[in-house]
Write an enzyme that holds these catalytic residues in place. Sequence first.
Site, PDB file in Angstrom:
ATOM      1  CB  SER A  62      62.437  31.596  11.768  1.00 58.48           C
ATOM      2  OG  SER A  62      62.269  32.631  12.693  1.00 58.48           O
ATOM      3  CG  HIS A  87      59.015  32.953   9.205  1.00 57.94           C
ATOM      4  ND1 HIS A  87      57.711  32.931   8.746  1.00 57.94           N
ATOM      5  CD2 HIS A  87      58.939  33.019  10.556  1.00 57.94           C
ATOM      6  CE1 HIS A  87      56.880  32.962   9.782  1.00 57.94           C
ATOM      7  NE2 HIS A  87      57.598  33.010  10.896  1.00 57.94           N
ATOM      8  CG  ASP A  89      59.154  34.777  13.751  1.00 65.26           C
ATOM      9  OD1 ASP A  89      57.999  34.511  13.383  1.00 65.26           O
ATOM     10  OD2 ASP A  89      60.096  33.958  13.684  1.00 65.26           O
ATOM     11  CG  MET A  91      57.875  38.036  18.656  1.00 63.18           C
ATOM     12  SD  MET A  91      58.856  36.893  19.627  1.00 63.18           S
ATOM     13  CE  MET A  91      58.945  35.499  18.517  1.00 63.18           C
ATOM     14  CG  HIS A 120      54.493  34.991  12.327  1.00 62.07           C
ATOM     15  ND1 HIS A 120      55.013  33.918  13.020  1.00 62.07           N
ATOM     16  CD2 HIS A 120      53.243  35.180  12.844  1.00 62.07           C
ATOM     17  CE1 HIS A 120      54.134  33.483  13.897  1.00 62.07           C
ATOM     18  NE2 HIS A 120      53.044  34.241  13.823  1.00 62.07           N
ATOM     19  CG  MET A 122      53.708  36.222  16.770  1.00 62.98           C
ATOM     20  SD  MET A 122      55.175  35.216  17.040  1.00 62.98           S
ATOM     21  CE  MET A 122      56.216  35.821  15.711  1.00 62.98           C
ATOM     22  CG  MET A 191      51.394  30.060  15.819  1.00 64.14           C
ATOM     23  SD  MET A 191      52.975  30.503  15.062  1.00 64.14           S
ATOM     24  CE  MET A 191      54.165  30.008  16.312  1.00 64.14           C
ATOM     25  CG  PHE A 197      60.109  32.339  23.794  1.00 66.59           C
ATOM     26  CD1 PHE A 197      61.019  33.304  24.224  1.00 66.59           C
ATOM     27  CD2 PHE A 197      58.851  32.298  24.388  1.00 66.59           C
ATOM     28  CE1 PHE A 197      60.683  34.202  25.228  1.00 66.59           C
ATOM     29  CE2 PHE A 197      58.510  33.187  25.398  1.00 66.59           C
ATOM     30  CZ  PHE A 197      59.428  34.146  25.820  1.00 66.59           C
ATOM     31  CG  ASP A 229      56.393  29.812  12.758  1.00 60.72           C
ATOM     32  OD1 ASP A 229      57.508  29.359  13.049  1.00 60.72           O
ATOM     33  OD2 ASP A 229      56.097  31.021  12.836  1.00 60.72           O
ATOM     34  N   GLY A 230      57.200  26.454  14.009  1.00 61.41           N
ATOM     35  CA  GLY A 230      57.581  26.088  15.369  1.00 61.41           C
ATOM     36  C   GLY A 230      58.010  24.645  15.501  1.00 61.41           C
ATOM     37  N   GLY A 251      63.587  27.650  12.314  1.00 60.99           N
ATOM     38  CA  GLY A 251      64.506  28.612  12.924  1.00 60.99           C
ATOM     39  C   GLY A 251      65.731  27.929  13.463  1.00 60.99           C
ATOM     40  CB  SER A 252      66.387  26.236  16.724  1.00 66.08           C
ATOM     41  OG  SER A 252      65.484  27.077  17.348  1.00 66.08           O
TER      42      SER A 252
HETATM   43  C1  DX5 Z   1      57.805  31.543  17.254  1.00 60.39           C
HETATM   44  C2  DX5 Z   1      58.130  32.048  15.882  1.00 60.39           C
HETATM   45  C3  DX5 Z   1      58.821  31.078  15.014  1.00 60.39           C
HETATM   46  C4  DX5 Z   1      60.180  30.667  15.507  1.00 60.39           C
HETATM   47  C5  DX5 Z   1      60.446  29.272  15.011  1.00 60.39           C
HETATM   48  O1  DX5 Z   1      56.973  32.409  17.903  1.00 60.39           O
HETATM   49  O2  DX5 Z   1      56.936  32.434  15.206  1.00 60.39           O
HETATM   50  O3  DX5 Z   1      58.909  31.531  13.665  1.00 60.39           O
HETATM   51  O4  DX5 Z   1      61.189  31.517  15.072  1.00 60.39           O
HETATM   52  O5  DX5 Z   1      61.606  28.841  15.582  1.00 60.39           O
HETATM   53  P1  DX5 Z   1      61.953  27.286  15.776  1.00 60.39           P
HETATM   54  O6  DX5 Z   1      62.025  26.704  14.389  1.00 60.39           O
HETATM   55  O7  DX5 Z   1      63.259  27.329  16.488  1.00 60.39           O
HETATM   56  O8  DX5 Z   1      60.850  26.674  16.590  1.00 60.39           O
HETATM   57 ZN    ZN Z   2      57.003  32.830  12.928  1.00 63.47          ZN
END
Ligand code: DX5
Ligand code: ZN
Length: 271
Positions: A62, A87, A89, A91, A120, A122, A191, A197, A229-230, A251-252
């Site tokens: 991500s 990926h 995101d 928002m 994705h 949101m 999710m 976040f 995801d997450g 992501g992280s």
């Molecule tokens: C959250 C996002 C995710 C996010 C995942 O709303 O949709 O894609 O970037 O990040 P991590 O892997 O750090 O939870």
């Molecule tokens: Zn996402």
Amino acid sequence: MFEIKYLGYFKFFYYLTQIKGVSHKELLTPKLILLFSTFPNQLFILLLPKTTVSMSHIIAPSILAADFANLEKEIEMINNSEADWFHIDVMDGVFVPNISFGMPVISAISKHARKKMDVHLMIVDPDRFISDFKKAGADILTVHYEACKHLHRTIQAIKAEGMQAGVSLNPHTPVAVLEDVINDLDLVLIMSVNPGFGGQSFIENTYKKISQLKDLIKRSGSKAIIEIDGGVNDKNIKKLIEAGANALVAGSFVFKSQNPKETIKKLKQVM
Ligand code: DX5
Ligand code: ZN
């Protein structure tokens, strides 16, 4: 079934291209064609290392967790890694309590990305922007069930633009709401944190939802794949795949690690 009958050849092809870095052009040499035609399919299944079985799951880093001041470098890292998709995101500060980025940034990423763009959304009322996301470079467009008034129409509009269509479910939304659209979907995104976040902790109830979704997909004969995801990391990825996940967003765990490219490799080899 094609997949079962030719699994050995497919595995060998994957081994050469993804693990050994042989280009598709190089694959078409007379020597290799001879090799394919001489040995039975089953031999490749027996001979190749176990790690090549990891072809069955997709890793989608991500971009939200990337260093935005060095985006080109981060994109190149993903291009050169074993990751399968980008990926992305989006928002809007209304559907989720955060704002990320929009069309100009996605277009810029898409200019450099050499892998699928998994976008994705949101955002509320995503129908307003479907063709804009296509123009910006989206290959897969995923909307939230909770953000669409006429979900069936939204899915058709995504497909009419030539993109693959996904629907995402928040942690509180039951899988059963997808019963009447599951056959129209290419992807369902579960999710495993509340959207908005990166860096949140994984919600354990996700495993139950994956198996419910797997049942629904099987019962209905849908071709949809399951994306999570997450909070995905090296501790939960194996269990997620065993539960039925096909694509994992991270992501992280990827971008905050010492060596993101190596981390992606480890996530790919997890089985
Ligand atoms: C959250 C996002 C995710 C996010 C995942 O709303 O949709 O894609 O970037 O990040 P991590 O892997 O750090 O939870
Ligand atoms: Zn996402």
